[in-house]
Design a protein around this motif. Structure first.
Motif, PDB file in Angstrom:
ATOM      1  N   SER A 115     103.431  41.095  -3.110  1.00 36.45           N
ATOM      2  CA  SER A 115     102.239  41.364  -2.289  1.00 36.45           C
ATOM      3  C   SER A 115     102.221  40.492  -1.040  1.00 36.45           C
ATOM      4  O   SER A 115     101.752  40.908   0.018  1.00 36.45           O
ATOM      5  N   GLU A 171      97.411  34.567  -2.235  1.00 39.38           N
ATOM      6  CA  GLU A 171      98.783  35.036  -2.011  1.00 39.38           C
ATOM      7  C   GLU A 171      99.774  33.884  -2.164  1.00 39.38           C
ATOM      8  O   GLU A 171     100.839  34.033  -2.758  1.00 39.38           O
ATOM      9  N   ARG A 176     102.068  41.913   2.824  1.00 34.29           N
ATOM     10  CA  ARG A 176     101.084  41.437   3.815  1.00 34.29           C
ATOM     11  C   ARG A 176     101.752  40.981   5.098  1.00 34.29           C
ATOM     12  O   ARG A 176     101.291  41.255   6.192  1.00 34.29           O
TER      13      ARG A 176
END
Lengths: 57, 399
Positions: free
Chosen positions: B377, B366, B381
């Motif tokens: 993304s 990430e 999260r």
């Protein structure tokens, strides 16, 4: 004197020179202030990384 | 050892931007004078000396290699540390880089300009612009207490943050808002245990900035801090507090102290005027997230150099003729950097608890995406763990 620099602390980084809106400051062998241009905005005092500048109003 | 009275271009500042410009312009056939007011090009620098591998490439100038003698350390990746001490490491082909020894690197670049035919002079300052009939036609230089007028069709400011000639020419006025700069202090230290990672410490240890440890060898590092310029803080005191609170620095000794102020806002959008170009940090061409600007400066020097050669061939240094540099910069790098500015304005709203949660929510994959400018993304999260951050982080996924 308006621009008071503690030369014992000054590391000649020219941060003050960079933020002066009136181009009153320049760096040669040391920081030089043309006080006739100074508008006492205090940007130099606020931004100095070692708090070496005091502007007296 | 006199200066010539006339050059096609005078470049003020022999840092990475100025030296690359001078080399490109000289290779293209222009007569170039490259000056630096410092007695020694590359020293002292107001810089963490970090650079990514391969980030400096531009068009046909992609054969540049950092010489090994200018490399203080080879870097494999980055370590991002939260206020609570938890961290993420990211290490892959795309995160490789160097910490430079700029005393050597900057001199190397200036030497390359000289080898290409530029005249290079250290210990030479630009006092002010020469203006005749409202037209910029050169600079007034100062050398050993004497002043010299040097005429040129093109003046290039590569002056870094001081940017006095650039501001005299009208760029970037009225001035920086202190909100758009970070004020920084740095030690070069020895007896510091390091790895091949650059280390970034986030949170209230460095408000609106970060503490960095950039390895410079097996036991040396640049240890520095940047904080928001508008906050009225003393970065040296904050850095000393960080160092004193960490047993890792117990044996550290200081080889150099340096500091400075760096733009973390927008690049200047106007980069040229008639007979004038501004490149590098003087043009605020600096990454607003990490404050790095060496690669950007070199890229700008190369693009501007190419444009200058075309202008020189047409004998036309008007703003219009110099505009391809502005257009290329604004349509490529500026776009990318403006996106990073959005990210900066988001993360400066986060507190220590937020940073802790973010570092916990993300992993190497990430983080790597975030470093490449893909936020979706990562944001998803983080919001799973801390939905209250939607207001702050939402802007990252709506553009």
């Amino acid at each position: 004197m308006v621009f008071n620099l503690d030369k014992r602390k000054c590391i000649l980084c020219a941060g003050c020179v960079s933020v002066c809106p009136k181009l009153a400051l320049s760096l040669k062998e040391s920081i030089v202030c043309d006080e006739s241009l100074c508008i006492k905005c205090l940007a130099c005092e606020k931004v100095c990384p070692v708090n070496a500048i005091k502007i007296l109003k | 050892m006199n200066f010539k009275e006339e050059y096609d271009a005078v470049v003020v500042g022999a840092g990475p931007a100025g030296s690359v410009f001078a080399k490109v312009a000289a290779e293209g056939g222009m007569s170039v004078l490259l000056i630096d007011k410092k007695k020694s090009i590359g020293s002292p620098v107001r810089c963490g000396e970090g650079i990514g591998e391969g980030k400096w490439k531009w068009g046909k100038h992609s054969n540049f290699r950092v010489p090994e003698k200018a490399v203080a350390a080879h870097i494999g990746g980055a370590l991002l540390v939260a206020p609570n001490g938890n961290s993420i490491t990211v290490r892959n082909e795309g995160t490789k880089g160097f910490v430079l020894e700029r005393k050597i690197f900057d001199k190397f670049l200036a030497a390359e300009a000289a080898r290409a035919g530029a005249h290079v002079r250290a210990n030479t300052g630009a006092k002010n612009l020469l203006i005749k009939g409202g037209k910029i036609c050169g600079v007034r230089l100062e050398y050993f207490g004497e002043e010299f007028e040097v005429r040129s069709d093109l003046v290039v400011s590569a002056e870094g943050m001081e940017a006095r000639i650039a501001r005299e020419a009208g760029f970037g006025l009225p001035s920086f808002s202190l909100y758009d700069v970070d004020t920084c202090f740095e030690y070069e230290m020895v007896n510091v245990e390091v790895s091949d990672l650059i280390e970034i410490y986030l949170g209230s240890c460095a408000p609106r900035g970060y503490v960095w440890v950039f390895p410079k060898g097996r036991d040396c590092a640049n240890v520095g801090i940047g904080v928001g310029g508008h906050l009225g803080l003393n970065p040296k005191k904050l850095l000393d507090k960080f160092i004193d609170s960490s047993p890792r620095f117990k044996k550290a000794e200081v080889l150099e102290e340096k500091g400075g102020v760096i733009s973390v806002g927008e690049c200047l959008k106007e980069l040229v005027k008639d007979n004038f170009m501004v490149i590098g940090t003087a043009a605020h061409q600096v990454d607003p997230i990490h404050g790095g600007g060496i690669a950007l400066a070199m890229k700008a020097g190369a693009i501007a150099g190419d444009t200058a050669i075309e202008a020189w061939r047409k004998k036309d240094f008007s703003k219009k003729s110099l505009s391809p540099y502005t257009e290329q910069w604004n349509s490529t790098e500026a776009k990318r950097l403006d996106k990073k500015l959005v990210l900066r304005k988001v993360i400066e709203q986060l507190n220590d608890s937020d940073y802790n949660a973010i570092i916990e929510a993300l992993d190497e994959k990430e983080l790597d995406k975030v470093l490449k400018g893909e936020y979706k993304s990562a944001v998803a999260r983080v919001l799973l763990k801390r939905p209250q951050l939607l207001k702050v982080l939402g802007v990252l996924i709506t553009n």
